[in-house]
Design a protein around this motif. Structure first.
Motif, short mmCIF file in Angstrom:
data_model
loop_
_atom_site.label_atom_id
_atom_site.label_comp_id
_atom_site.label_asym_id
_atom_site.label_seq_id
_atom_site.Cartn_x
_atom_site.Cartn_y
_atom_site.Cartn_z
N THR A 1 -18.90 -9.50 -23.91
CA THR A 1 -18.43 -8.36 -23.13
C THR A 1 -17.06 -8.66 -22.54
O THR A 1 -16.72 -9.82 -22.29
CB THR A 1 -19.41 -7.97 -22.01
OG1 THR A 1 -19.36 -8.97 -20.98
CG2 THR A 1 -20.83 -7.82 -22.52
N ILE B 1 -17.43 -6.10 -27.17
CA ILE B 1 -17.69 -4.99 -26.24
C ILE B 1 -16.59 -4.93 -25.19
O ILE B 1 -16.24 -5.95 -24.59
CB ILE B 1 -19.08 -5.19 -25.59
CG1 ILE B 1 -20.16 -4.79 -26.59
CG2 ILE B 1 -19.20 -4.42 -24.29
CD1 ILE B 1 -21.57 -4.86 -26.04
N VAL C 1 -19.83 -1.50 -19.09
CA VAL C 1 -21.06 -2.26 -18.84
C VAL C 1 -21.74 -1.89 -17.51
O VAL C 1 -22.84 -2.35 -17.23
CB VAL C 1 -20.85 -3.80 -18.90
CG1 VAL C 1 -20.37 -4.22 -20.28
CG2 VAL C 1 -19.92 -4.29 -17.81
N VAL D 1 -24.98 0.56 -22.07
CA VAL D 1 -25.36 -0.83 -22.35
C VAL D 1 -26.57 -0.85 -23.28
O VAL D 1 -26.60 -1.56 -24.30
CB VAL D 1 -25.66 -1.61 -21.04
CG1 VAL D 1 -26.25 -2.98 -21.34
CG2 VAL D 1 -24.38 -1.74 -20.20
N PHE E 1 -26.68 -2.42 -27.19
CA PHE E 1 -27.58 -3.48 -27.66
C PHE E 1 -28.45 -2.96 -28.81
O PHE E 1 -28.70 -3.69 -29.77
CB PHE E 1 -28.41 -4.06 -26.50
CG PHE E 1 -27.66 -5.09 -25.71
CD1 PHE E 1 -26.60 -4.73 -24.88
CD2 PHE E 1 -27.98 -6.43 -25.80
CE1 PHE E 1 -25.87 -5.68 -24.17
CE2 PHE E 1 -27.26 -7.40 -25.08
CZ PHE E 1 -26.21 -7.01 -24.26
N LEU F 1 -25.33 -14.09 -25.95
CA LEU F 1 -24.55 -13.14 -25.13
C LEU F 1 -23.59 -13.95 -24.27
O LEU F 1 -24.02 -14.88 -23.56
CB LEU F 1 -25.49 -12.33 -24.21
CG LEU F 1 -24.77 -11.55 -23.08
CD1 LEU F 1 -23.88 -10.43 -23.65
CD2 LEU F 1 -25.78 -10.97 -22.09
N ASN G 1 -21.57 -12.97 -21.24
CA ASN G 1 -21.55 -11.88 -20.27
C ASN G 1 -20.30 -12.04 -19.41
O ASN G 1 -20.36 -12.52 -18.29
CB ASN G 1 -22.81 -12.07 -19.42
CG ASN G 1 -23.44 -10.79 -18.99
OD1 ASN G 1 -22.89 -9.71 -19.17
ND2 ASN G 1 -24.61 -10.92 -18.38
N CYS H 1 -26.51 -6.25 -18.88
CA CYS H 1 -26.32 -6.87 -20.21
C CYS H 1 -27.29 -8.03 -20.38
O CYS H 1 -27.87 -8.21 -21.45
CB CYS H 1 -24.87 -7.34 -20.37
SG CYS H 1 -23.70 -5.98 -20.43
N GLN H 2 -27.45 -8.81 -19.30
CA GLN H 2 -28.40 -9.93 -19.36
C GLN H 2 -29.81 -9.41 -19.65
O GLN H 2 -30.55 -9.96 -20.47
CB GLN H 2 -28.37 -10.71 -18.05
CG GLN H 2 -29.35 -11.86 -17.99
CD GLN H 2 -29.26 -12.63 -16.68
OE1 GLN H 2 -28.54 -13.60 -16.58
NE2 GLN H 2 -29.99 -12.19 -15.68
N GLU I 1 -30.81 -6.62 -21.18
CA GLU I 1 -30.99 -6.16 -22.55
C GLU I 1 -31.02 -7.34 -23.53
O GLU I 1 -31.77 -7.32 -24.51
CB GLU I 1 -29.89 -5.16 -22.92
CG GLU I 1 -29.97 -3.86 -22.13
CD GLU I 1 -31.37 -3.24 -22.14
OE1 GLU I 1 -31.90 -2.98 -23.24
OE2 GLU I 1 -31.94 -3.04 -21.05
N ALA I 2 -30.21 -8.36 -23.25
CA ALA I 2 -30.22 -9.54 -24.12
C ALA I 2 -31.56 -10.27 -24.01
O ALA I 2 -32.14 -10.69 -25.01
CB ALA I 2 -29.08 -10.48 -23.75
#
Ligand code: NAI
Length: 249
Positions: A11, A35, A61, A67, A71, A84, A86, A119-120, A122-123
């Motif tokens: 990202t 991203i 994000v 987001v 993903f 990822l 981030n 983001c974390q 979804e990862a």
């Protein structure tokens, strides 16, 4: 080591450290999702990736739906998310705490903390399915120290270290590692903009660095790749400081 054909999401990859890391992941053999909120910048990074596949996604994000969709897009295209980075973040304005507006405080916290959290999250979902994966979050020396006019930024980077520890604790039994990097001043567009130009940036910040120079995006990218790859397989919940001795003063 990064596995060939692994899939990495970076990202804030349209500029500075994120761009350097996206290119480094690709050189190591990973397919990369670039991203950034700035689509032209993301496209430019993706265009510099020649050895493997890369896609550029315009994503803010801080916006949950964007987001989640991003993903999903990566999973739909490549079927996996291995790494990822981030990284998206901003420094924000330089008002001191007693003058800082709540709008500015929230703007920085929203991107640097809530954006990283989304983001974390979804990862982690994708990585828990696969029972493997690594996340590297972007902290800063301001996650340990502070400076003038940095209440929002300091709070946000301390929070990123907390976010990293909390996720690492939960993720460890599921085969997923979560770490962070904490760079000192790196020669990126963010700092050039803050100081006015490149010379002003070096003149202003270098005296605080015992090593006698500022850091380079590539040096942070190397650390990110080490934390993301199998060479650091017993490391989790750690924040790796890259600061040319700044915190030793
Ligand atoms: P930069 O300003 O060169 O790049 C940041 C990128 O993030 C830009 O391409 C920007 O378009 C993107 N971005 C901004 N808001 C976004 C959003 N809402 N959604 C998606 N993308 C967004 O910054 P730089 O210097 O490369 O910094 C990257 C990260 O490293 C930040 O988290 C920063 O706090 C951190 N950091 C930077 C240091 C430095 O000295 N440059 C030192 C320590 C940490």
């Amino acid at each position: 080591m990064i596995e060939k054909e692994a899939v990495a999401i970076v990202t804030g990859a349209g500029s500075g450290i994120g761009r350097a890391a996206a290119i480094a992941f690709a050189r190591a053999g990973a397919r990369v999702a670039v991203i950034d909120i700035d689509h032209d910048a993301a496209l430019e990074t993706a265009a510099r990736i020649r050895d493997t596949e890369a896609i550029a996604l315009r994503v803010d994000v801080t916006v949950e739906e964007q987001v989640v969709e991003a993903f999903d897009t990566v999973l739909g295209r490549w079927g996996r998310i291995d790494h990822l980075f981030n990284n998206a973040g901003i420094r924000g304005g330089t008002d001191e705490a007693h003058r800082m507006s709540s709008v500015e405080f929230r703007r920085v916290m929203d991107l640097n903390v809530a954006g990283a959290f989304l983001c974390q999250r979804e990862a982690l979902k994708a990585m828990y399915e696969a029972q493997r994966g690594t996340i590297v979050n972007m902290a800063s020396i301001m996650g340990f120290s502070t400076g003038p006019g940095a209440a929002h930024y300091t709070a946000s980077k301390h929070a990123v270290i907390g976010l990293t520890k909390a996720a690492a604790f939960e993720a460890a039994p599921r085969g997923v590692r979560v770490n962070a990097v904490a760079p000192g001043t790196i020669e990126t567009p963010m700092n050039v903009a803050l100081a006015g130009n490149e010379k002003a940036m070096r003149d202003r910040y270098t005296p605080a660095y015992p090593i006698g120079r500022l850091g380079r995006p590539r040096e942070v990218a190397e650390a990110v790749l080490w934390l993301a790859g199998s060479a650091s397989s017993f490391v989790t919940g750690h924040t790796l400081v890259l600061d040319g001795g700044y915190l030793l003063r």
